[in-house]
Motif scaffolding. Structure first.
Motif, short mmCIF file in Angstrom:
data_model
loop_
_atom_site.label_atom_id
_atom_site.label_comp_id
_atom_site.label_asym_id
_atom_site.label_seq_id
_atom_site.Cartn_x
_atom_site.Cartn_y
_atom_site.Cartn_z
N UNK A 144 68.39 65.47 64.74
CA UNK A 144 66.92 64.99 65.48
C UNK A 144 65.99 64.88 64.81
N UNK A 145 65.72 64.82 63.46
CA UNK A 145 64.94 64.38 62.64
C UNK A 145 64.53 62.85 62.67
N UNK A 146 63.54 62.41 63.04
CA UNK A 146 63.14 61.03 63.21
C UNK A 146 61.53 60.55 62.96
N UNK A 147 61.09 61.35 62.02
CA UNK A 147 59.67 60.84 61.69
C UNK A 147 59.82 60.09 60.38
N UNK A 148 58.88 59.28 59.74
CA UNK A 148 59.04 58.56 58.76
C UNK A 148 58.98 59.44 57.50
N UNK A 149 59.59 58.86 56.21
CA UNK A 149 59.60 59.49 55.10
C UNK A 149 58.76 58.93 54.23
N UNK A 150 57.86 59.94 53.59
CA UNK A 150 57.01 59.30 52.40
C UNK A 150 57.63 59.85 50.95
N UNK A 151 57.47 58.72 50.16
CA UNK A 151 58.10 59.20 48.78
C UNK A 151 56.84 59.02 48.00
N UNK A 152 56.40 60.40 47.44
CA UNK A 152 55.30 60.78 46.70
C UNK A 152 55.69 60.93 45.28
N UNK A 153 55.33 59.87 44.60
CA UNK A 153 55.91 59.89 43.27
C UNK A 153 55.03 59.48 42.09
N UNK A 154 55.18 59.78 40.76
CA UNK A 154 54.15 59.46 39.72
C UNK A 154 54.57 58.10 39.01
N UNK A 155 55.51 57.44 39.95
CA UNK A 155 55.82 56.11 39.47
C UNK A 155 56.77 55.82 38.50
#
Ligand code: SF4
Length: 325
Positions: A144-155
């Motif tokens: 049931x997971x259905x929220x957006x994913x944020x990729x929080x990276x140092x680049x």
């Protein structure tokens, strides 16, 4: 909007064996240290299981990420850079965190969505953990997971890994720390950082655009470029902002952070052992105004206190205590 990890679930499933092979010789990030993570830790501290220091609704990301109910932050252990001033050194350099199974990681994603009602899952320093994150997302999506994913990276990413990351990432929250290899080598132990990070951000923008928002102003898809201003490195920041403007135009969302607090090895480095001063801060504000960026955020100088730095847990029991497990 259907999150990418649902849209692309079959392609992601097919990539699981390739991701798992990195545990035998890892080249997930530009270090390409080839560690056999089944027997030794990689340069970033990653092993053959994922490790998480903390998960919680988090209210200190940019407004379209935190919203009213918080971002669903999951702080992964370790880091592929060695920044002398790391604001999260407890987790990045001291490798605080507890080992989790893929099922437990999936459970964390679901708890953040279902119990904390966070707006997204915000994966912080995730790249070394891709072999666990992807199967955990697929498993959570089945439940049931259905929220957006944020990729929080140092680049500091490779284009090869980004091909995979882009299949499940709705929003990139990426640092651009440096423009000069002298600074990145001296302060973060990676002289090639500018080469990799600028190409990475270019690819993120090409794939995800500048931003799609809900009526409430929450980002559903897009990229935010983050830059932490360091005391004594104002010229570096000004050159970097000018280059962002030149490469990506005035509509790219930019978040300029002035929250710098001297912690970790910065306390023993004279040029870094102080917060920004008013004059440095004003020069950054003047530059942003001159460049006429249309979208973005600048922190006030009052943010530079250690109370904004999250504290991390090291024992599994503490990690789950908040939820009464
Ligand atoms: S992610 Fe870690 S283990 Fe993998 S190549 Fe980079 S530093 Fe090495």
């Amino acid at each position: 909007m259907v999150p990418r990890y649902i849209k692309n679930r079959e392609r992601l499933r097919a990539l699981l064996p390739e991701l798992k092979r990195h545990l035998e010789g890892c080249s997930l990030c530009p270090r390409r240290c080839q560690a056999d993570r089944r027997v030794i830790k990689g340069l970033c501290g990653a092993g053959d299981q994922t490790a998480v220091a903390l998960f919680q609704p988090f209210f200190y990301e940019e407004p379209p990420i935190s919203g009213g109910r918080g971002a669903g932050n999951v702080f992964f252990s370790g880091c592929n850079l060695t920044c002398l001033f790391c604001q999260n050194y407890e987790i990045s350099h001291k490798h605080r965190g507890v080992s989790l199974s893929i099922e437990e990681l999936a459970d964390i994603f679901l708890r953040l969505q279902n119990e904390d009602r966070t707006h997204n899952i915000n994966l912080v320093s995730p790249t070394a953990h891709l072999p666990f994150i992807v199967p955990a997302l697929l498993l959570a999506a089945e439940q049931g997971l259905n929220i957006p994913v944020v990729y929080n990276t140092n680049g500091y990413e490779t284009l090869e890994s980004l091909e995979i990351i882009a299949l499940f990432t709705d929003i990139f929250l990426s640092d651009l720390k440096y423009i000069s290899s002298e600074s990145s080598g001296e302060l973060s132990g990676a002289a090639d950082y500018p080469h990799f990070a600028w190409k990475a951000v270019e690819k993120m923008i090409a794939g995800n655009g500048f931003g799609l928002f809900t009526d409430e102003g929450l980002m559903q898809e897009g990229v935010i470029i983050r830059h932490l201003v360091l005391p004594g490195y104002i010229e570096e920041s000004i050159r970097l902002l000018e280059e962002i403007r030149r490469c990506f135009g005035k509509y790219v969302p930019v978040s300029v952070m002035s929250q710098y607090t001297p912690v970790w090895k910065a306390k023993d480095t004279p040029s870094l052992n102080r917060p920004l001063n008013e004059k440095e801060y004003q020069r950054i504000i003047t530059t942003i105004e001159k460049l006429e960026f249309e979208n973005g955020w600048v922190q006030g100088l009052e943010s530079s206190t250690e109370e904004y730095i999250p504290h991390f847990f090291s024992e599994k029991v503490q990690l789950f205590e908040r939820k009464g497990v």
